[in-house]
Design a protein around this motif. Structure first.
Motif, PDB file in Angstrom:
ATOM      1  N   ASP A 385       0.860  -1.170   0.000  1.00  0.00           N
ATOM      2  CA  ASP A 385       0.000   0.000   0.000  1.00  0.00           C
ATOM      3  C   ASP A 385       0.900   1.225   0.000  1.00  0.00           C
ATOM      4  O   ASP A 385       1.322   1.712   1.046  1.00  0.00           O
ATOM      5  CB  ASP A 385      -0.906  -0.025   1.241  1.00  0.00           C
ATOM      6  CG  ASP A 385      -1.824   1.183   1.332  1.00  0.00           C
ATOM      7  OD1 ASP A 385      -1.706   2.094   0.487  1.00  0.00           O
ATOM      8  OD2 ASP A 385      -2.657   1.225   2.264  1.00  0.00           O
ATOM      9  N   ASP A 387       0.304   4.339  -0.774  1.00  0.00           N
ATOM     10  CA  ASP A 387      -0.262   5.568  -0.213  1.00  0.00           C
ATOM     11  C   ASP A 387      -0.114   5.634   1.298  1.00  0.00           C
ATOM     12  O   ASP A 387       0.102   6.709   1.868  1.00  0.00           O
ATOM     13  CB  ASP A 387      -1.742   5.686  -0.585  1.00  0.00           C
ATOM     14  CG  ASP A 387      -1.942   5.922  -2.073  1.00  0.00           C
ATOM     15  OD1 ASP A 387      -0.986   6.408  -2.719  1.00  0.00           O
ATOM     16  OD2 ASP A 387      -3.032   5.605  -2.585  1.00  0.00           O
ATOM     17  N   ASN A 388      -0.211   4.502   1.960  1.00  0.00           N
ATOM     18  CA  ASN A 388      -0.088   4.464   3.418  1.00  0.00           C
ATOM     19  C   ASN A 388       1.249   3.897   3.882  1.00  0.00           C
ATOM     20  O   ASN A 388       1.417   3.604   5.066  1.00  0.00           O
ATOM     21  CB  ASN A 388      -1.243   3.648   4.016  1.00  0.00           C
ATOM     22  CG  ASN A 388      -2.579   4.333   3.836  1.00  0.00           C
ATOM     23  OD1 ASN A 388      -2.769   5.466   4.266  1.00  0.00           O
ATOM     24  ND2 ASN A 388      -3.509   3.646   3.158  1.00  0.00           N
ATOM     25  N   THR A 449      -2.801  13.009  14.537  1.00  0.00           N
ATOM     26  CA  THR A 449      -2.544  13.194  13.110  1.00  0.00           C
ATOM     27  C   THR A 449      -1.042  13.277  12.885  1.00  0.00           C
ATOM     28  O   THR A 449      -0.286  13.676  13.776  1.00  0.00           O
ATOM     29  CB  THR A 449      -3.219  14.465  12.572  1.00  0.00           C
ATOM     30  OG1 THR A 449      -2.764  15.589  13.322  1.00  0.00           O
ATOM     31  CG2 THR A 449      -4.735  14.353  12.667  1.00  0.00           C
ATOM     32  N   ALA A 454      -1.789  14.474   8.408  1.00  0.00           N
ATOM     33  CA  ALA A 454      -2.214  13.218   7.791  1.00  0.00           C
ATOM     34  C   ALA A 454      -3.030  12.393   8.788  1.00  0.00           C
ATOM     35  O   ALA A 454      -2.584  12.133   9.907  1.00  0.00           O
ATOM     36  CB  ALA A 454      -1.006  12.426   7.322  1.00  0.00           C
ATOM     37  N   ASN A 456      -3.849   9.282   8.612  1.00  0.00           N
ATOM     38  CA  ASN A 456      -3.482   7.868   8.695  1.00  0.00           C
ATOM     39  C   ASN A 456      -2.371   7.607   9.708  1.00  0.00           C
ATOM     40  O   ASN A 456      -1.955   6.465   9.881  1.00  0.00           O
ATOM     41  CB  ASN A 456      -3.069   7.342   7.321  1.00  0.00           C
ATOM     42  CG  ASN A 456      -1.774   7.959   6.822  1.00  0.00           C
ATOM     43  OD1 ASN A 456      -1.313   8.972   7.347  1.00  0.00           O
ATOM     44  ND2 ASN A 456      -1.193   7.353   5.791  1.00  0.00           N
ATOM     45  N   SER A 457      -1.896   8.668  10.380  1.00  0.00           N
ATOM     46  CA  SER A 457      -0.699   8.533  11.222  1.00  0.00           C
ATOM     47  C   SER A 457      -0.887   9.165  12.591  1.00  0.00           C
ATOM     48  O   SER A 457      -1.722  10.063  12.785  1.00  0.00           O
ATOM     49  CB  SER A 457       0.503   9.189  10.540  1.00  0.00           C
ATOM     50  OG  SER A 457       0.660   8.734   9.224  1.00  0.00           O
ATOM     51  N   ILE A 498       2.135   4.782  11.181  1.00  0.00           N
ATOM     52  CA  ILE A 498       0.883   4.472  10.493  1.00  0.00           C
ATOM     53  C   ILE A 498      -0.037   3.744  11.475  1.00  0.00           C
ATOM     54  O   ILE A 498       0.377   2.821  12.175  1.00  0.00           O
ATOM     55  CB  ILE A 498       1.138   3.595   9.249  1.00  0.00           C
ATOM     56  CG1 ILE A 498       2.147   4.268   8.310  1.00  0.00           C
ATOM     57  CG2 ILE A 498      -0.176   3.314   8.532  1.00  0.00           C
ATOM     58  CD1 ILE A 498       1.701   5.616   7.791  1.00  0.00           C
ATOM     59  N   LYS A 499      -1.318   4.145  11.502  1.00  0.00           N
ATOM     60  CA  LYS A 499      -2.273   3.575  12.450  1.00  0.00           C
ATOM     61  C   LYS A 499      -2.610   2.120  12.105  1.00  0.00           C
ATOM     62  O   LYS A 499      -2.568   1.698  10.937  1.00  0.00           O
ATOM     63  CB  LYS A 499      -3.543   4.417  12.476  1.00  0.00           C
ATOM     64  CG  LYS A 499      -3.321   5.831  13.004  1.00  0.00           C
ATOM     65  CD  LYS A 499      -4.570   6.667  12.922  1.00  0.00           C
ATOM     66  CE  LYS A 499      -4.320   8.093  13.441  1.00  0.00           C
ATOM     67  NZ  LYS A 499      -5.512   8.964  13.322  1.00  0.00           N
ATOM     68  N   ASN A 501      -5.377   0.446  11.950  1.00  0.00           N
ATOM     69  CA  ASN A 501      -6.513   0.146  11.069  1.00  0.00           C
ATOM     70  C   ASN A 501      -6.058  -0.057   9.626  1.00  0.00           C
ATOM     71  O   ASN A 501      -6.608  -0.903   8.894  1.00  0.00           O
ATOM     72  CB  ASN A 501      -7.552   1.271  11.130  1.00  0.00           C
ATOM     73  CG  ASN A 501      -8.365   1.223  12.416  1.00  0.00           C
ATOM     74  OD1 ASN A 501      -8.371   0.202  13.101  1.00  0.00           O
ATOM     75  ND2 ASN A 501      -9.033   2.312  12.745  1.00  0.00           N
ATOM     76  N   TYR A 502      -5.084   0.715   9.195  1.00  0.00           N
ATOM     77  CA  TYR A 502      -4.593   0.602   7.823  1.00  0.00           C
ATOM     78  C   TYR A 502      -3.813  -0.701   7.621  1.00  0.00           C
ATOM     79  O   TYR A 502      -3.790  -1.261   6.519  1.00  0.00           O
ATOM     80  CB  TYR A 502      -3.735   1.815   7.473  1.00  0.00           C
ATOM     81  CG  TYR A 502      -4.534   3.102   7.487  1.00  0.00           C
ATOM     82  CD1 TYR A 502      -5.164   3.562   6.338  1.00  0.00           C
ATOM     83  CD2 TYR A 502      -4.682   3.840   8.657  1.00  0.00           C
ATOM     84  CE1 TYR A 502      -5.914   4.732   6.346  1.00  0.00           C
ATOM     85  CE2 TYR A 502      -5.435   5.009   8.681  1.00  0.00           C
ATOM     86  CZ  TYR A 502      -6.053   5.446   7.528  1.00  0.00           C
ATOM     87  OH  TYR A 502      -6.802   6.596   7.542  1.00  0.00           O
ATOM     88  N   ASN A 505      -6.506  -3.413   7.223  1.00  0.00           N
ATOM     89  CA  ASN A 505      -7.101  -3.355   5.881  1.00  0.00           C
ATOM     90  C   ASN A 505      -6.206  -4.040   4.850  1.00  0.00           C
ATOM     91  O   ASN A 505      -6.684  -4.740   3.951  1.00  0.00           O
ATOM     92  CB  ASN A 505      -7.339  -1.904   5.470  1.00  0.00           C
ATOM     93  CG  ASN A 505      -8.432  -1.239   6.281  1.00  0.00           C
ATOM     94  OD1 ASN A 505      -9.256  -1.920   6.905  1.00  0.00           O
ATOM     95  ND2 ASN A 505      -8.431   0.088   6.294  1.00  0.00           N
TER      96      ASN A 505
END
Length: 544
Positions: A385, A387-388, A449, A454, A456-457, A498-499, A501-502, A505
């Protein structure tokens, strides 16, 4: 009737009794290996059979030495004549050193020395009692390797220019290099000594008794030619530091006063290159610090000015964080372009890391420490991924044995609040000097954030360095909450993760979706115990 014992039988009986008595005799020695009495002994030596000996610590009786000694000195152990493989031990029973000797009693082949912890300390190659190429390797307990060159001037195997002309002379005699000039120009001598690492130490002992007033002498290093070199010189009461680049001189210190110099004694002068600084000392006292400047060439040597002479002994050059091949370095460390960290997220060998860690990989190696055994396995990227900044590697190696169970868990439910305690385990600069033992750092969640807000972080105060990328971020209960992916250069204690949840996924996209780790929470364990357990699943990722 008188019974007569044959003379031959008497001799045999006498030799047998003598050998038996000798075999049981104890010789006592102090810590320095000098003969002493039983009450003051550090260890004692006993003869076994066929020139084999064993020594034992006087206090506790654990083994100190075992091996063959063809001549065992009664006064000093340093006078012993060892033969074949001999082993010395620490008091805790771990091996201290393993050394091999030829039939003449000279050390031959590999000599390996260990810390009391059992970790490797020194690797030295000998040829007929002499250190091969005057060079050996030294390890810190966290795995950092330094290559050490030590010139004791016992011979001229390093090709110093030894000659006598109408202008200057140089000679080696009894462990001393003597350098002299017959003119006001002075003289110098060099050897080529390439050093790859930017961190190093260079030191030597210099005797100035015959140095005339107004003259100076010392070290030249990073020498390419007389248009490009660095210098550190001393006189009886001052020192000089600087460099010449493309013929232009940059003076850092010129004739700066020092009371550390000894006119009629040996002076140890030392240069330490560490981080972005150069540190200069005389006889253990720091004289000057400056920003590090580059080495222009690979030669090291000595110089003096005017009609004078100096004596030099024991030149030592230590390259810190040496990356050359060592006796115990695995071939998988060679030709590595970069490294990062990762976390095993399934018993079968899925490994979580950052996309930017594997982005330009031609080959991926996953190195892990399981119960003290370090192994390196082939891996392939099976999901990513960009993007993340996440990627999942699968260990694809028949030598890999799946884990029975992962003894940690993914945090369930909502994220982590600002102010929560978190920590990471990873491999910063693992192949650039900091060693391949997993490193722990901790901090707190600073923001929900990341960089440029961001979503995602997380922003954290956990200190990170290159090589931490892809490493796990755990909460204080040892649950995974994110993946370290960035820091801010020249800014203290700012990093991003990066969190979770990502991560979930991305794992859901795998062809055979593994169950998320859900081992009971480690709340009752100490932090030390949590780190010990979790380190088993944190891996070093090497990119080729």
């Amino acid at each position: 009737m008188k019974f007569k014992i044959p003379l031959v039988l008497c001799i045999i009986l006498l030799l047998t009794v003598t050998a038996a008595f000798s075999q049981g005799t104890k010789s006592y020695f102090d810590r320095a290996g000098v003969s002493t009495n039983e009450n003051q002994a550090y260890y004692y030596r006993e003869k076994q059979e066929n020139d084999h000996y064993k020594s034992y610590y006087a206090n506790g009786g654990s083994i100190y030495f075992e091996g063959r000694i063809t001549y065992a000195s009664a006064s000093k152990e340093e006078n012993n004549k060892y033969m074949e493989k001999c082993t010395w031990y620490h008091k805790n029973g771990k091996t201290k050193s393993i050394r091999t000797f030829n039939s003449d009693g000279a050390e031959e082949g590999s000599s390996i020395h260990y810390y009391e912890s059992g970790k490797l300390w020194k690797e030295i190659e000998f040829v007929n009692g002499k250190i091969k190429n005057n060079t050996y390797k030294e390890h810190t307990e966290d795995g950092q390797v330094s290559q050490i060159f030590e010139e004791k001037f016992e011979n001229n195997h390093n090709d110093w220019d030894l000659y006598n002309s109408d202008k200057s002379y140089a000679k080696i005699q009894e462990g001393i290099l003597e350098l002299g000039s017959y003119t006001k120009v002075g003289t110098s001598r060099f050897i080529n000594l390439p050093m790859i690492s930017g961190e190093y130490t260079i030191e030597a002992n210099i005797h100035l008794e015959k140095l005339k007033d107004g003259e100076k002498a010392g070290l030249l290093f990073g020498f390419k030619d007389w248009q490009n070199y660095c210098y550190y010189l001393i006189s009886p009461n001052s020192f000089y530091i600087g460099f010449v680049y493309e013929g232009v001189s940059s003076v850092k210190a010129s004739g700066m006063y020092s009371d550390a110099v000894r006119k009629k004694e040996w002076n140890n002068i030392k240069i330490i290159s560490v981080g972005e600084k150069l540190v200069y000392s005389i006889n253990g006292e720091i004289q000057y610090k400056t920003d590090r400047f580059r080495n222009f060439g690979s030669s090291v040597g000595f110089s003096l000015s005017g009609k004078s002479s100096i004596k030099v002994n024991n030149l030592i050059c230590k390259e810190i964080g040496y990356r050359g091949a060592s006796v115990v370095t695995h071939e998988s460390d060679l030709n590595v372009k970069s490294n990062g960290s990762g976390l095993v997220v399934s018993p079968g060998g899925y490994v979580l890391t950052n996309y930017h860690v594997i982005e330009n990989a031609n080959k991926i190696l996953v190195e892990m420490n399981r119960d003290g055994l370090i192994s390196s396995f082939n891996g392939v990227v099976v999901q990513k991924d960009k993007d993340n900044d996440l990627a999942i590697i699968k260990i694809m190696d028949e030598r890999f044995q799946p884990f029975d169970q992962l003894k940690y868990s993914f945090k369930q439910g909502s994220g982590v609040d600002v102010g929560a305690s978190v920590f990471t385990i990873g491999f910063p600069h693992a192949l650039q000097g900091m060693g391949k033992e997993a490193k722990f750092t901790d901090g707190r969640i600073s923001s929900k954030t990341g960089y440029n807000n961001a979503i995602n972080s997380y922003q954290t105060s956990v200190p990170t360095q290159p090589g931490n990328s892809g490493g796990p971020l755990f909460n204080e209960s040892g649950q995974l909450v994110g993946v370290i992916n960035a820091g801010v250069k020249n800014t203290d204690n700012v990093s991003y993760a990066i969190k979770l949840n990502y991560v979930k996924n991305l794992m859901d996209l795998l062809s055979d979706v593994p169950s998320f780790p859900d081992y009971p929470i480690m709340t009752e364990l100490s932090m030390e115990e949590k780190v010990r357990i979790l380190s088993s699943y944190v891996v070093l990722i090497k990119i080729k």
